[in-house]
Design an enzyme around this catalytic site. Structure first.
Site, mmCIF file in Angstrom:
data_model
loop_
_atom_site.group_PDB
_atom_site.id
_atom_site.type_symbol
_atom_site.label_atom_id
_atom_site.label_comp_id
_atom_site.label_asym_id
_atom_site.label_seq_id
_atom_site.Cartn_x
_atom_site.Cartn_y
_atom_site.Cartn_z
ATOM 1 N N GLU A 123 33.876 11.995 -13.833
ATOM 2 C CA GLU A 123 34.430 10.713 -13.291
ATOM 3 C C GLU A 123 35.919 10.531 -13.109
ATOM 4 O OE1 GLU A 123 32.808 7.300 -15.385
ATOM 5 O OE2 GLU A 123 34.112 6.063 -14.182
ATOM 6 N N TRP A 155 41.773 -5.240 -17.431
ATOM 7 C CA TRP A 155 40.602 -4.027 -17.989
ATOM 8 C C TRP A 155 41.369 -3.198 -19.016
ATOM 9 C CZ3 TRP A 155 35.897 -3.151 -16.140
ATOM 10 C CH2 TRP A 155 35.743 -3.854 -14.926
ATOM 11 N N ASP A 168 37.755 5.387 -22.213
ATOM 12 C CA ASP A 168 36.649 5.582 -21.137
ATOM 13 C C ASP A 168 36.922 7.072 -20.348
ATOM 14 O OD1 ASP A 168 34.664 5.409 -19.659
ATOM 15 O OD2 ASP A 168 35.219 3.936 -18.123
ATOM 16 N N ARG A 201 28.719 7.223 -10.163
ATOM 17 C CA ARG A 201 29.485 8.419 -10.556
ATOM 18 C C ARG A 201 28.707 9.875 -10.461
ATOM 19 N NH1 ARG A 201 33.390 5.014 -9.932
ATOM 20 N NH2 ARG A 201 33.401 3.197 -11.671
ATOM 21 N N GLU A 209 30.710 -4.762 -19.572
ATOM 22 C CA GLU A 209 30.966 -4.914 -18.032
ATOM 23 C C GLU A 209 29.892 -5.735 -17.380
ATOM 24 O OE1 GLU A 209 31.028 -0.451 -17.314
ATOM 25 O OE2 GLU A 209 33.280 -0.639 -18.058
ATOM 26 N N ARG A 239 24.606 1.513 -27.018
ATOM 27 C CA ARG A 239 25.928 2.161 -26.735
ATOM 28 C C ARG A 239 26.840 1.176 -27.390
ATOM 29 N NH1 ARG A 239 27.799 2.478 -21.234
ATOM 30 N NH2 ARG A 239 28.322 4.505 -20.972
#
Ligand SMILES: *[C@@H]1O[C@H](CO)[C@@H](O)[C@H](O)[C@H]1NC(C)=O
Ligand SMILES: *[C@@H]1O[C@H](CO)[C@@H](O)[C@H](O)[C@H]1NC(C)=O
Ligand SMILES: *[C@@H]1O[C@H](CO)[C@@H](O)[C@H](O)[C@H]1NC(C)=O
Ligand SMILES: *[C@@H]1O[C@H](CO)[C@@H](O)[C@H](O)[C@H]1NC(C)=O
Ligand SMILES: *[C@@H]1O[C@H](CO)[C@@H](O)[C@H](O)[C@H]1NC(C)=O
Ligand SMILES: *[C@@H]1O[C@H](CO)[C@@H](O)[C@H](O)[C@H]1NC(C)=O
Ligand SMILES: *[C@@H]1O[C@H](CO)[C@@H](O)[C@H](O)[C@H]1NC(C)=O
Ligand SMILES: *[C@@H]1O[C@H](CO)[C@@H](O)[C@H](O)[C@H]1NC(C)=O
Ligand SMILES: *[C@@H]1O[C@H](CO)[C@@H](O)[C@H](O)[C@H]1NC(C)=O
Ligand SMILES: *[C@@H]1O[C@H](CO)[C@@H](O)[C@H](O)[C@H]1NC(C)=O
Ligand SMILES: *[C@@H]1O[C@H](CO)[C@@H](O)[C@H](O)[C@H]1NC(C)=O
Length: 839
Positions: free
Chosen positions: A408, A548, A380, A178, A301, A334
Site C-alpha cells: 500500500e 489523520w 500504518d 489496496r 476509521e 484489531r
C-alpha cells in the site's frame, strides 16, 4: 495398486506459460547433472490417508507431481501402509498417529502443525504432528529437491506461533481495497464466485509456506456476507481450501445485528444482540465445521463498534469470542483504533499514542480465545516505523502482529520493494521488558499478513512481489530466518538455480527497501505519499494540517514529530524504560528514526555521517533514485549473460524489465518532488547543486506549442518547473517543438517526462527533424497494478527514455500528442542527456 491419476492443477505444471501462476511451486526440471542424484531417490510414495480432502492425501499428490516436474519421472503413489514396510525405497508421508505402529522415533517435541522430515538415502519419512504438518513436511522436502539439495537430513520443525493467517481485503463486489493484482478470486456481484479454482491454487501456495488460516473479506466488512447464500458460498471456499489445511475465517461488521438482522441495536451487552451472533455463528459452523473464526475492525476509521454504546473494546471482542468458543474458533481483534480527527495545532496530540491508550488498561479482560492483532508500527505500514509499543503492554493477552504484503505505502507492486528486511527490524527489536531480552517475535501468538492477491496470474500484479508473500509465511513459521536466505530460496524455486540469476535478484531485492526509503521518506519521516488520495506517488504536504495525524511538522526551519516525554507527545514514554530512555534523547535515537521522535532544525547533524538533516534528505533521494536506475542495468545484464540459455525465460524477464524501467522513472519523480519540496520550504541549497537544477531539461511549457496549453500541476513539486502542458479543450492533437541549439553534436539519451492518468489512452510520437524517434501510448493503467490518478500529480508523473540517439546541434525535437478521453496527452519536459547523466 498405485494410484497415479493426475489432478487438474498437477496437469498444468510445466505446460503453462511462465505467467507466474505457480509462483515458487513451479517444479522446473533440474539439470541433467543434478538429476543424476535422483538415482538414490525412493521409488514409491506412501501417503497415509486416502480421503481426497485430506492434507495428507494432497501431500502425496504434491510429492508425485513435484518430483515428476523436477526429476522427470513418475513415482508410484499408494495409501497402503504395508507398502512402506515392504520396501526400503519409500517416501512415507502421514501423521504421527497414523504411522505410530511402525515408525519409531523421538518426535515428542513437535507442536501443532509441526513435522519431522528424515531423508536417509532412498528412505524418506515425513510425519506431521497433524495432517497439515505432514503436508508442510512434504513441501519442505520438495523445496529441497527443487533447489537441487539431495543431502540426508533429520529435521524437526515446529511453527513459532499457532496463528499464521493471511487477511484479504476483498469486497463482495469483487473489488479489493489496496489490491494491485486485479479483482477478487473470491467475490463478485455481491456473492461468492462460482469457479473457485484460483482459491484452491492460492491455498496450495499458502500451505507451502505454512499458512493455516485466511480471512477472505475486507476488514471494512459488509454485513450481507452473513446472508444464507453468502454463507453457503463461504462453505464452498472452505471446501476448496481445506485439502491444503487452510481454514477460512471472515471479517465482521459490528453493526450487522442492526443493519442485516433488523434489531434496534448492536450493543455488545444486549441479550438480543448476543443471541443474534450466537445464532449466526452456529449457522456458519453448521456449514463450515472447521471455521477459523472472526476478524474484527471496530471503532476504527468510521467503523461501528462497542464504543458506540459506551462498552469497552474488550466487551466487543468477548461478544464474538463467546460465540465461537464452543466451536473452537478464535477472534482476531484489531488494535488499529484511533481518532482520525486530531487537532494538528495541538503539539501534544499524537495518533501514535492511540493503540496503547485504547488497549493498555484492557489487558487481562479479553477471553482466552481473543487475539489482539497489532500493526507492526504505531501508524500504518510506513516505510519505516519503530515497533508498536502495544506489544509491551499486554502480558496477559494473546497478540498477533499484522504485516502488509500488499505494498500500500511501498510502491503498490509497481515498485520492487522486498519487505522482509523491514519486518525483521520489527520482529527482532528488543523491547527490554523488565530490562530483560524481549524480542518482539518472542511475544507473539500469531501473524496476520494482508495479502490482497487477485485474478492476475502473477497474483499480486508483479512477479517480484511474490517474494514478500513467501518470506511472510517463512518468517511466521520461524522469525529467526534470514531475509536474504529466504529471498534466495524463493529465487531458486521461482526462476532458476543459475548463480547469475541468484546474484542479480539478491543484489536488486536486498537494495530495494533501502532505496525506496531513500527516495520516499527518510529518517523516520514515513512514506511521504499522498495520504489523502491513493497512497502511491509523492505529496509531502498532504501529511500535515489534517486530522489523520501522520504529521511531519515540517516548517521553514525545522522538521519532525516531537514524541518526547519532556516536551512532546509523550509517545517515547510508552516503551519500557530502557527503550524509552533511548528514544527520549535525540543523541541516542538511531538516525533512521530521528524525525519520528524529534523535531529538529534542518541543520541538525546526524550522528552517523555528520551531515545535516536537509543534506541527508537531498543525498538520500539522489542515491536512492540512482539505485533504482542501477536496477535496470543490473537486470538487463541477465539477458546478456544467457549464453548457456539456463537463466530466465524471456516472458518473466521482459515483464520485470518493464516494471523496473517504470520504477526507475518514478523514482526520479519521487526524488525531484521530495527534494524540491524541502528545498522550497527550507530555502537551504543542496551542497552539490543538484536540487532544482536540471540543465539538460527543456520545459514543455517553453517549447513552441500548437494545440497545447500550459497547466499548473499540484503538488507543484511533482512537475518540472511546476508546470506541464495539455492538449487544449476542444482540440485533439497538440505539438511541442524545440530547436536543440544548446546541444553539442553527439550521442545522447533522450527522455520525455509526461503524465499517465486514468480515463484515457493518449497517443504520443517523438521526432527528430521529422524522423520518428519513439511512439508510445499512455496506457500504463493496463500494464501496472497501482492505483491510478485522474489528475496530473505525483501518482501519474512518469517518463520514457530513448537511449543512444545521434543528435546534431540545431536539430528539431518535436513531440506530438493525441488526446484520448480524460487524458489530454500531458507533457512535462524533454531532456537531452549526455551519456551517463541521469536527470
Ligand atoms: C484422513 O483424512 C480425513 C480428512 O482430513 C480425516 O478426517 C481422517 O481422520 C484421516 N485419517 C487418518 C488415519 O489420519
Ligand atoms: C507388503 O507385504 C505384505 C506381506 O508380504 C503383503 O501382504 C502386501 O500386499 C505388500 N504390500 C504391497 C503394497 O506391496
Ligand atoms: C527427545 O527429544 C527431546 C527434545 O528434542 C530431547 O530433550 C530428548 O532427550 C529426546 N529423547 C530421546 C529418548 O532421545
Ligand atoms: C540413516 O540411517 C543410518 C542407519 O540407520 C543412521 O546411522 C543415520 O544416522 C541415518 N541418517 C539420518 C540423517 O537420519
Ligand atoms: C454490501 O454489499 C451489498 C451487496 O453487494 C451492496 O449492495 C451494498 O452496497 C454493500 N454495502 C456497502 C456499505 O458497501
Ligand atoms: C456514553 O457516555 C457519555 C459520557 O458518559 C454520554 O454522554 C453518552 O450519552 C453515552 N452514550 C450512550 C449511547 O450511552
Ligand atoms: C517544545 O515544544 C514547543 C511546542 O510546544 C516547540 O515549539 C518547541 O520547538 C519544542 N522544543 C524543543 C526543544 O523541541
Ligand atoms: C541511501 O542513501 C544513503 C545516503 O545518501 C546512501 O549512503 C546509501 O547508499 C543509499 N542506499 C541505497 C540503497 O540507495
Ligand atoms: C535464455 O535462453 C533460453 C534458451 O535459449 C531462452 O528460452 C530464454 O528466453 C532466454 N532468456 C532471455 C531473458 O532471453
Ligand atoms: C517555468 O514556467 C514558466 C511558465 O509557467 C515559464 O515562464 C518559465 O520560463 C519556465 N522556466 C523554465 C526554467 O523553463
Ligand atoms: C514553493 O512554495 C510556495 C509557497 O508555499 C508555493 O506556492 C510553491 O508552489 C512551491 N513550489 C514548489 C515547486 O514546491
Amino acid at each position: 495398486m498405485f494410484l497415479s491419476t493426475w489432478g487438474l492443477l498437477v496437469l498444468s505444471l510445466g505446460v503453462v506459460a511462465e505467467n507466474g501462476l505457480n509462483g515458487w511451486l513451479r517444479y522446473a526440471p533440474l539439470s541433467d547433472e543434478l538429476r543424476q542424484h535422483a538415482s538414490s531417490l525412493p521409488s514409491v510414495i506412501v501417503a497415509l490417508n486416502e480421503t481426497e480432502t485430506s492434507p495428507v492425501y494432497m501431500a502425496g499428490k504434491e510429492l508425485q507431481a513435484g518430483l515428476k516436474g523436477v526429476l522427470g519421472h513418475t513415482l508410484g503413489l499408494t495409501h497402503d501402509f504395508s507398502a512402506s514396510t515392504n520396501s526400503t525405497s519409500v517416501i512415507l508421508v502421514g501423521t504421527l498417529a497414523a504411522s505410530n505402529a511402525a515408525v519409531k522415533h523421538n518426535v515428542s517435541s513437535l507442536s501443532a502443525d509441526g513435522f519431522w522430515l528424515n531423508v536417509n538415502g532412498s528412505q524418506v519419512t515425513i510425519l506431521g504432528q497433524n495432517e497439515r504438518g505432514a503436508l508442510y513436511g512434504a513441501f519442505e522436502y520438495l523445496s529441497r529437491i527443487a533447489q537441487g539439495d539431495f543431502a540426508d537430513v533429520d529435521v524437526m520443525s515446529s511453527p513459532s506461533a499457532p496463528i499464521r493467517w493471511v487477511n484479504e481485503w476483498d469486497n463482495l463486489d469483487g473489488t479489493i481495497e489496496r489490491g494491485y493484482g486485479g479483482p477478487s478470486i473470491f467475490f463478485g456481484n455481491g456473492a461468492v464466485v462460482q469457479d473457485l479454482t484460483r482459491a484452491a491454487q492460492y491455498a496450495r501456495l499458502l500451505a507451502s509456506i505454512g499458512i493455516n488460516g485466511i480471512v477472505v473479506n475486507n476488514v471494512n466488512a459488509n454485513a450481507t456476507l452473513l446472508n444464507p447464500d453468502n454463507m453457503d458460498g463461504l462453505a464452498r471456499i472452505a471446501d476448496a481450501m481445506r485439502p491444503y489445511g487452510v481454514q477460512v475465517g471472515i471479517s465482521l461488521n459490528f453493526a450487522s445485528p442492526q443493519t442485516l438482522g433488523g434489531l434496534a441495536t448492536f450493543d455488545s451487552l444486549e441479550p438480543s444482540v448476543i443471541s443474534w451472533w450466537t445464532d449466526k455463528t452456529a449457522q456458519l459452523y453448521r456449514r463450515i465445521p472447521d471455521f477459523a473464526g472472526y476478524l474484527v475492525k471496530a471503532n476504527s476509521e468510521g467503523q461501528p463498534g462497542p464504543l458506540t454504546y459506551n462498552r469497552t473494546l474488550a466487551d466487543g471482542a468477548n461478544l464474538f469470542a463467546r460465540a465461537v468458543l464452543p466451536h473452537g474458533g478464535i477472534v482476531m481483534f484489531r488494535a488499529f483504533v484511533y481518532n482520525n480527527h486530531l487537532d494538528p495545532a495541538d503539539w501534544k496530540a499524537d495518533r501514535a499514542n492511540a493503540a496503547v491508550d485504547f488497549f493498555r488498561h484492557l489487558d487481562g479482560s479479553f477471553l482466552e480465545n481473543v487475539i489482539v492483532q497489532i500493526k507492526y508500527g504505531p501508524i500504518d505500514f510506513q516505510v519505516r516505523e519503530p515497533p508498536s509499543p502495544l506489544f509491551a503492554h499486554l502480558p496477559h493477552t494473546k497478540t498477533a502482529i499484522e504485516l502488509q504484503i500488499s505494498q500500500e505505502y511501498l510502491g503498490q507492486q509497481s515498485h520492487l520493494v522486498y519487505i522482509a528486511p523491514l519486518w525483521k527490524t520489527i520482529l527482532d527489536f528488543d523491547l527490554r521488558l523488565d530490562s530483560k531480552p524481549s524480542l518482539v517475535h518472542s511475544l507473539l501468538s500469531g501473524y496476520a499478513g494482508v495479502v490482497n492477491v487477485g485474478t492476475d496470474p502473477r497474483w499480486l500484479g508483479s512477479h517480484m512481489a511474490m517474494a514478500n508473500l513467501y518470506a511472510f509465511g517463512q518468517l511466521a513459521w520461524d522469525p529467526a530466518r534470514d531475509s536474504q536466505l529466504l529471498l534466495q530460496a524463493w529465487t531458486r524455486l521461482t526462476f532458476s538455480l543459475d548463480p547469475t540469476v541468484l546474484n542479480t535478484i539478491t543484489s536488486i531485492a536486498m537494495a530495494s527497501w533501502p532505496a525506496y526509503e531513500n527516495y520516499t521518506g527518510n529518517l523516520g519521516l514515513q512514506t511521504l505519499t499522498d495520504i489523502l488520495y491513493t497512497h502511491y506517488g509523492p505529496n509531502p504536504a498532504s501529511q500535515d494540517n489534517n486530522g489523520w495525524g501522520q504529521w511531519t511538522r515540517a516548517d521553514s526551519t525545522s522538521i519532525g514529530m516531537d514524541r518526547t516525554v519532556s516536551n512532546g507527545t509523550g509517545f517515547a514514554g510508552q516503551y519500557p524504560p530502557e527503550v524509552a530512555a533511548q528514544f527520549e534523547a535525540s543523541s541516542t535515537t538511531p538516525d533512521d528514526l530521528l524525525l519520528w521522535f524529534h523535531h529538529v532544525p534542518y541543520t541538525h547533524k546526524l550522528h552517523g555521517t555528520g551531515k545535516t538533516v536537509i543534506q541527508h534528505i537531498y543525498d538520500a533521494h539522489y542515491a536512492g533514485a540512482q539505485t533504482a536506475q542501477d536496477f535496470v542495468s543490473t537486470w538487463s545484464a541477465l539477458r546478456d549473460s544467457n549464453a548457456s540459455g539456463t537463466n530466465i525465460d524471456a516472458e518473466r524477464f521482459d515483464d520485470i524489465l518493464f516494471q523496473l524501467t517504470y520504477q526507475a522513472g518514478h523514482a526520479l519523480v519521487w526524488r525531484d518532488a521530495i527534494a524540491g519540496f524541502y528545498h522550497n520550504l527550507s530555502k537551504i541549497p543542496d551542497e552539490h547543486g543538484r536540487v532544482g537544477h536540471h540543465p539538460h531539461r527543456i520545459e514543455a511549457e517553453t517549447m513552441s506549442l500548437t494545440g497545447y496549453v500550459p497547466i499548473s500541476v499540484s503538488p507543484a513539486s511533482t512537475a518540472s518547473n511546476s508546470t506541464a502542458i495539455i492538449v487544449a479543450d476542444g482540440a485533439i492533437r497538440g505539438e511541442a517543438v524545440a530547436v536543440l541549439d544548446g546541444v553539442e553534436s553527439g550521442v545522447y539519451d533522450i527522455v520525455i517526462g509526461y503524465f499517465d492518468v486514468a480515463g484515457g489512452r493518449a497517443h504520443y510520437g517523438a521526432f527528430i527533424n521529422d524522423e520518428p524517434l519513439l511512439e508510445w501510448i499512455g496506457d500504463l493503467e493496463d500494464r501496472l497494478g497501482h492505483a491510478f490518478s485522474t489528475k496530473l500529480d505525483g501518482h501519474s508523473a512518469t517518463r520514457v527514455t530513448v537511449k543512444g540517439v545521434e543528435v546534431k546541434k540545431g536539430d528539431v525535437l518535436k513531440v506530438i500528442g493525441i488526446a484520448d478521453g480524460g487524458e489530454r496527452a500531458p507533457l512535462d519536459y524533454v531532456a537531452v542527456l549526455p551519456l551517463g547523466v541521469v536527470d
